[in-house]
Write a protein that holds these residues in place. Structure first.
Motif, PDB file in Angstrom:
ATOM      1  N   PRO A 338       1.804 -42.953 -24.123  1.00  0.00           N
ATOM      2  CA  PRO A 338       1.569 -42.991 -25.247  1.00  0.00           C
ATOM      3  C   PRO A 338       1.416 -42.739 -26.239  1.00  0.00           C
ATOM      4  CG  PRO A 338       3.031 -41.033 -24.181  1.00  0.00           C
ATOM      5  CD  PRO A 338       2.834 -42.335 -22.923  1.00  0.00           C
ATOM      6  N   ARG A 339       2.710 -43.542 -26.045  1.00  0.00           N
ATOM      7  CA  ARG A 339       3.589 -44.200 -27.814  1.00  0.00           C
ATOM      8  C   ARG A 339       1.891 -45.302 -28.065  1.00  0.00           C
ATOM      9  NH1 ARG A 339       8.670 -46.484 -25.083  1.00  0.00           N
ATOM     10  NH2 ARG A 339       6.978 -47.419 -23.650  1.00  0.00           N
ATOM     11  N   ALA A 340       1.999 -45.658 -27.068  1.00  0.00           N
ATOM     12  CA  ALA A 340       0.969 -47.273 -27.469  1.00  0.00           C
ATOM     13  C   ALA A 340      -0.139 -46.302 -27.947  1.00  0.00           C
ATOM     14  CB  ALA A 340       0.558 -48.038 -26.334  1.00  0.00           C
ATOM     15  N   VAL A 341      -0.642 -44.997 -27.151  1.00  0.00           N
ATOM     16  CA  VAL A 341      -1.797 -45.196 -27.384  1.00  0.00           C
ATOM     17  C   VAL A 341      -2.226 -43.996 -28.876  1.00  0.00           C
ATOM     18  CG1 VAL A 341      -3.620 -42.530 -26.958  1.00  0.00           C
ATOM     19  CG2 VAL A 341      -2.785 -43.828 -25.505  1.00  0.00           C
ATOM     20  N   LEU A 342      -0.644 -43.645 -29.255  1.00  0.00           N
ATOM     21  CA  LEU A 342      -1.014 -42.980 -30.660  1.00  0.00           C
ATOM     22  C   LEU A 342      -0.581 -44.129 -31.653  1.00  0.00           C
ATOM     23  CD1 LEU A 342       1.779 -39.845 -30.215  1.00  0.00           C
ATOM     24  CD2 LEU A 342      -0.250 -39.504 -30.912  1.00  0.00           C
ATOM     25  N   LEU A 343       0.358 -45.170 -31.383  1.00  0.00           N
ATOM     26  CA  LEU A 343       0.317 -46.292 -32.257  1.00  0.00           C
ATOM     27  C   LEU A 343      -0.303 -47.257 -32.406  1.00  0.00           C
ATOM     28  CD1 LEU A 343       2.968 -47.513 -34.003  1.00  0.00           C
ATOM     29  CD2 LEU A 343       3.366 -49.069 -31.638  1.00  0.00           C
ATOM     30  N   ASN A 387       1.713 -51.407 -23.283  1.00  0.00           N
ATOM     31  CA  ASN A 387       2.515 -49.744 -23.248  1.00  0.00           C
ATOM     32  C   ASN A 387       2.732 -50.538 -25.172  1.00  0.00           C
ATOM     33  OD1 ASN A 387       4.198 -52.441 -24.013  1.00  0.00           O
ATOM     34  ND2 ASN A 387       4.610 -52.645 -21.423  1.00  0.00           N
ATOM     35  N   VAL A 388       3.866 -49.377 -25.305  1.00  0.00           N
ATOM     36  CA  VAL A 388       4.137 -49.445 -26.729  1.00  0.00           C
ATOM     37  C   VAL A 388       3.893 -51.383 -27.836  1.00  0.00           C
ATOM     38  CG1 VAL A 388       6.684 -48.540 -26.799  1.00  0.00           C
ATOM     39  CG2 VAL A 388       4.941 -47.773 -29.012  1.00  0.00           C
ATOM     40  N   ASP A 389       4.730 -51.851 -27.125  1.00  0.00           N
ATOM     41  CA  ASP A 389       4.873 -53.115 -27.414  1.00  0.00           C
ATOM     42  C   ASP A 389       4.473 -53.878 -27.805  1.00  0.00           C
ATOM     43  OD1 ASP A 389       8.547 -52.903 -27.549  1.00  0.00           O
ATOM     44  OD2 ASP A 389       7.801 -53.050 -24.685  1.00  0.00           O
ATOM     45  N   PHE A 390       3.284 -53.955 -26.805  1.00  0.00           N
ATOM     46  CA  PHE A 390       2.110 -54.659 -26.939  1.00  0.00           C
ATOM     47  C   PHE A 390       1.677 -54.530 -28.990  1.00  0.00           C
ATOM     48  CE2 PHE A 390      -2.938 -55.128 -26.414  1.00  0.00           C
ATOM     49  CZ  PHE A 390      -2.737 -56.083 -26.171  1.00  0.00           C
ATOM     50  N   TYR A 391       1.421 -52.824 -29.205  1.00  0.00           N
ATOM     51  CA  TYR A 391       0.562 -52.757 -30.194  1.00  0.00           C
ATOM     52  C   TYR A 391       2.229 -52.973 -31.510  1.00  0.00           C
ATOM     53  CZ  TYR A 391      -3.833 -51.767 -28.256  1.00  0.00           C
ATOM     54  OH  TYR A 391      -4.161 -51.584 -27.635  1.00  0.00           O
ATOM     55  N   SER A 392       3.430 -52.340 -31.007  1.00  0.00           N
ATOM     56  CA  SER A 392       4.840 -52.097 -31.879  1.00  0.00           C
ATOM     57  C   SER A 392       4.522 -53.279 -33.112  1.00  0.00           C
ATOM     58  CB  SER A 392       5.413 -51.359 -31.679  1.00  0.00           C
ATOM     59  OG  SER A 392       6.265 -52.663 -30.831  1.00  0.00           O
ATOM     60  N   GLY A 393       4.572 -54.882 -32.494  1.00  0.00           N
ATOM     61  CA  GLY A 393       4.791 -56.508 -33.121  1.00  0.00           C
ATOM     62  C   GLY A 393       3.646 -55.914 -34.175  1.00  0.00           C
ATOM     63  N   PHE A 394       2.191 -55.933 -33.913  1.00  0.00           N
ATOM     64  CA  PHE A 394       1.291 -56.047 -34.644  1.00  0.00           C
ATOM     65  C   PHE A 394       1.761 -55.120 -36.060  1.00  0.00           C
ATOM     66  CE2 PHE A 394      -3.264 -55.694 -34.759  1.00  0.00           C
ATOM     67  CZ  PHE A 394      -3.381 -56.927 -35.748  1.00  0.00           C
ATOM     68  N   VAL A 395       2.203 -53.805 -35.811  1.00  0.00           N
ATOM     69  CA  VAL A 395       1.923 -53.186 -36.736  1.00  0.00           C
ATOM     70  C   VAL A 395       3.250 -53.732 -37.588  1.00  0.00           C
ATOM     71  CG1 VAL A 395       2.800 -50.349 -36.959  1.00  0.00           C
ATOM     72  CG2 VAL A 395       0.876 -51.045 -35.601  1.00  0.00           C
ATOM     73  N   TYR A 396       4.439 -54.211 -37.467  1.00  0.00           N
ATOM     74  CA  TYR A 396       5.345 -54.400 -38.384  1.00  0.00           C
ATOM     75  C   TYR A 396       4.809 -55.517 -38.634  1.00  0.00           C
ATOM     76  CZ  TYR A 396       8.074 -51.127 -35.289  1.00  0.00           C
ATOM     77  OH  TYR A 396       8.966 -50.358 -34.687  1.00  0.00           O
ATOM     78  N   LYS A 397       4.031 -56.886 -37.930  1.00  0.00           N
ATOM     79  CA  LYS A 397       3.207 -57.685 -39.248  1.00  0.00           C
ATOM     80  C   LYS A 397       2.563 -57.327 -40.105  1.00  0.00           C
ATOM     81  CE  LYS A 397       0.134 -62.021 -38.015  1.00  0.00           C
ATOM     82  NZ  LYS A 397      -0.481 -62.138 -36.556  1.00  0.00           N
ATOM     83  N   ILE A 401       6.643 -56.976 -42.228  1.00  0.00           N
ATOM     84  CA  ILE A 401       8.538 -57.435 -41.948  1.00  0.00           C
ATOM     85  C   ILE A 401       8.389 -57.940 -40.856  1.00  0.00           C
ATOM     86  CG2 ILE A 401      10.300 -55.938 -40.215  1.00  0.00           C
ATOM     87  CD1 ILE A 401       8.251 -53.110 -41.217  1.00  0.00           C
ATOM     88  N   PRO A 402       9.816 -59.066 -41.106  1.00  0.00           N
ATOM     89  CA  PRO A 402      10.253 -59.421 -40.823  1.00  0.00           C
ATOM     90  C   PRO A 402       9.967 -60.059 -38.784  1.00  0.00           C
ATOM     91  CG  PRO A 402      11.357 -59.772 -42.458  1.00  0.00           C
ATOM     92  CD  PRO A 402      11.070 -58.489 -42.383  1.00  0.00           C
ATOM     93  N   THR A 403      10.347 -60.991 -37.720  1.00  0.00           N
ATOM     94  CA  THR A 403       9.820 -60.679 -36.689  1.00  0.00           C
ATOM     95  C   THR A 403      11.870 -60.670 -36.269  1.00  0.00           C
ATOM     96  OG1 THR A 403       8.305 -62.489 -36.086  1.00  0.00           O
ATOM     97  CG2 THR A 403       9.729 -61.972 -34.410  1.00  0.00           C
ATOM     98  N   GLU A 404      12.613 -61.176 -37.160  1.00  0.00           N
ATOM     99  CA  GLU A 404      13.979 -60.933 -36.491  1.00  0.00           C
ATOM    100  C   GLU A 404      14.484 -59.033 -36.792  1.00  0.00           C
ATOM    101  OE1 GLU A 404      14.113 -62.992 -40.678  1.00  0.00           O
ATOM    102  OE2 GLU A 404      12.665 -62.935 -38.905  1.00  0.00           O
ATOM    103  N   LEU A 405      13.229 -58.747 -37.636  1.00  0.00           N
ATOM    104  CA  LEU A 405      13.651 -56.965 -37.730  1.00  0.00           C
ATOM    105  C   LEU A 405      13.178 -56.313 -36.527  1.00  0.00           C
ATOM    106  CD1 LEU A 405      14.137 -56.629 -41.931  1.00  0.00           C
ATOM    107  CD2 LEU A 405      15.351 -56.093 -40.176  1.00  0.00           C
ATOM    108  N   TYR A 406      12.327 -56.716 -35.945  1.00  0.00           N
ATOM    109  CA  TYR A 406      11.670 -55.775 -35.202  1.00  0.00           C
ATOM    110  C   TYR A 406      12.329 -54.842 -33.707  1.00  0.00           C
ATOM    111  CZ  TYR A 406       7.178 -58.361 -36.042  1.00  0.00           C
ATOM    112  OH  TYR A 406       5.914 -58.602 -36.238  1.00  0.00           O
ATOM    113  N   THR A 407      13.367 -55.377 -33.373  1.00  0.00           N
ATOM    114  CA  THR A 407      14.189 -55.153 -32.434  1.00  0.00           C
ATOM    115  C   THR A 407      15.528 -53.809 -32.894  1.00  0.00           C
ATOM    116  OG1 THR A 407      14.708 -56.539 -30.779  1.00  0.00           O
ATOM    117  CG2 THR A 407      15.971 -55.737 -30.096  1.00  0.00           C
TER     118      THR A 407
END
Length: 453
Positions: A338-343, A387-397, A401-407
């Motif tokens: 559901p997180r991935a769907v919303l994001l 899953n949510v990780d599939f989209y979250s990094g793309f959104v941050y990009k 937002i720099p990669t080192e801030l994702y986690t």
């Protein structure tokens, strides 16, 4: 630090021996019915506790068989979809309301929410000379490690750090939730200045801004952000705030808290867990994989070309040779996360705003092709979805937002769930968590030093 010749020679000699002496026959795990990874044979988690904070649901057991169902994520019994729909319909940021719900167990009234937001705002500033003495004088190449060190150092600035009364623990939790974005942002600014030679920007946190707005304000040299940027980051924080008691970092909170240690030690341990590539670092693996795919696939819209390269990845012939398509599949969710769907919905909108439509199309193609290829190549009937990780990094990009801030952003969100579980463990846990390990080496005789070969 360079190794001495003696140290290098010793490690080269001892490492294979240490590896051999720590290798357990995999057959023994089956013989003794060991729940490796605290997993049952069907892949479900071993039940080790009870919680009222979060529920993660992705399948049902019907006559001993796992039956996939659409994913469900509940915060204190409320579906995350309903929670998000509620604050978005009002045009509000939702993370602060989510924190209140997780920490105290109910949705706040308007006046309670305003009061809580004010309390969070008042606690954002770091104590004393903390910024100079702890962050700027001791920068780190890794922001998660810096965050853990900063949390442990906050113990020294707390006038009552060892008091485990619920009132005091709630006070500590609120302070940590308020300060996490500042600790991460300042840790990032110190890293980019001392390790990359860039200008140092230390903006004071703003008490009247939301958590998402404050974070963008703190990490950007010009302090500028748009409303839509803050809204999508706010959504990401809400979706990462809690995920049940069984995820690795939250289970760590339960384990360490059950030993009756202080709040700072428990939270620092959870940060160490979240830092791992198999947990909070997963979206970074997704982004690395996507960069690899973009480099090797000439036409991102060519379904056959994308399919051929995914086959290579799944056959361990491309990318990191792991055979994994990162961001696809989940330990609990099956048909959908559901997180991935919303994001995903927000990612599509943001892609149009930022000019990333072509790349978003590649994500969509990979999400559609991977399940069938996974089943075909892996000979598996496991149902998988993004899953949510599939989209979250793309959104941050897309947010710049720099990669080192994702986690670290994950930690900024998850401190809410960690704090709630910490309080729940103190009130309802009661026993130190101590699972069993069976020794399978057998008894050995001590050999005097002068008789050893």
């Amino acid at each position: 630090m360079d190794l001495t010749a003696r140290e290098k020679a010793f490690l080269e000699k001892i490492t294979p021996i240490a590896r051999e002496n720590n290798t357990i026959d995999p057959a023994l795990y089956s013989r003794y019915n060991v729940k490796r990874g605290l997993r049952n044979e069907d892949g479900s988690g071993v039940l080790v506790g009870l919680t009222e904070i979060g529920e993660v649901h992705g399948y049902v057991i019907d006559e001993g068989e796992v039956v996939p169902v659409p994913g469900r994520l509940l915060y204190r019994g409320i579906s995350v979809e309903d929670l998000v729909a509620g604050f978005q319909a009002d045009g509000r940021f939702g993370f602060e309301e989510t924190v209140f719900l997780l920490l105290f167990g109910y949705l706040p009234t308007k006046s309670e929410l305003e009061e809580f937001q004010a309390v969070l705002g008042e606690n954002r500033n770091l104590p004393g000379d903390f910024t100079e003495s702890t962050i700027l004088k001791n920068p780190s190449s890794d922001i998660m490690n810096k965050l853990a060190r900063s949390v442990l150092t906050l113990y020294s600035f707390d006038p009552n750090p060892e008091d485990l009364s619920i009132e005091n623990v709630l006070r500590q939790s609120i302070e940590l939730i308020s300060r996490f974005p500042v600790l991460v942002a300042y840790g990032y600014q110190a890293k980019r200045h001392y390790y990359h030679g860039e200008s140092l920007y230390i903006h004071p946190p703003q008490p009247d801004l939301s958590t998402a707005e404050n974070f963008l304000y703190l990490i950007r040299p010009d302090k500028e952000y748009t409303r839509s940027e803050a809204e999508i980051l706010d959504l990401a924080l809400v979706l990462h705030a809690e995920h049940g008691g069984g995820n690795n970092s939250t289970f760590t909170i339960h384990v360490v808290t059950s030993a009756a240690t202080d709040v700072y030690s428990a939270v620092a341990a959870a940060i160490g867990s979240l830092k791992g590539a198999k947990h909070g670092g997963a979206n970074i693996k997704v982004m690395a994989m996507m960069e690899d795919i973009k480099a090797h696939v000439k036409d991102w819209s060519d379904e056959q070309e994308v399919r051929d390269y995914l086959v290579k990845i799944l056959n361990k012939e491309a990318f990191d040779r792991s055979g994994l398509v990162y961001g696809m599949g989940h330990a609990v969710y099956t048909i959908s996360d559901p997180r991935a769907v919303l994001l995903r919905e927000k990612a599509e909108t943001l892609a149009k705003e930022k000019g990333f439509e072509e790349e978003f199309g590649l994500y969509e193609l990979i999400a559609r092709l991977t399940p069938e290829l996974f089943a075909e190549i892996k000979k598996s009937n496991k149902v998988i979805a993004p899953n949510v990780d599939f989209y979250s990094g793309f959104v941050y990009k897309m947010l710049g937002i720099p990669t080192e801030l994702y986690t670290p952003i994950f930690a900024v969100a998850r401190i809410a769930g960690w704090s709630a579980h910490l309080v729940e463990e103190l009130i309802s846990g009661g026993r130190i968590i101590r699972p069993a390990y069976k020794n399978v080496i057998g008894k050995r005789e001590y050999i005097p030093l002068d008789q050893r070969g």
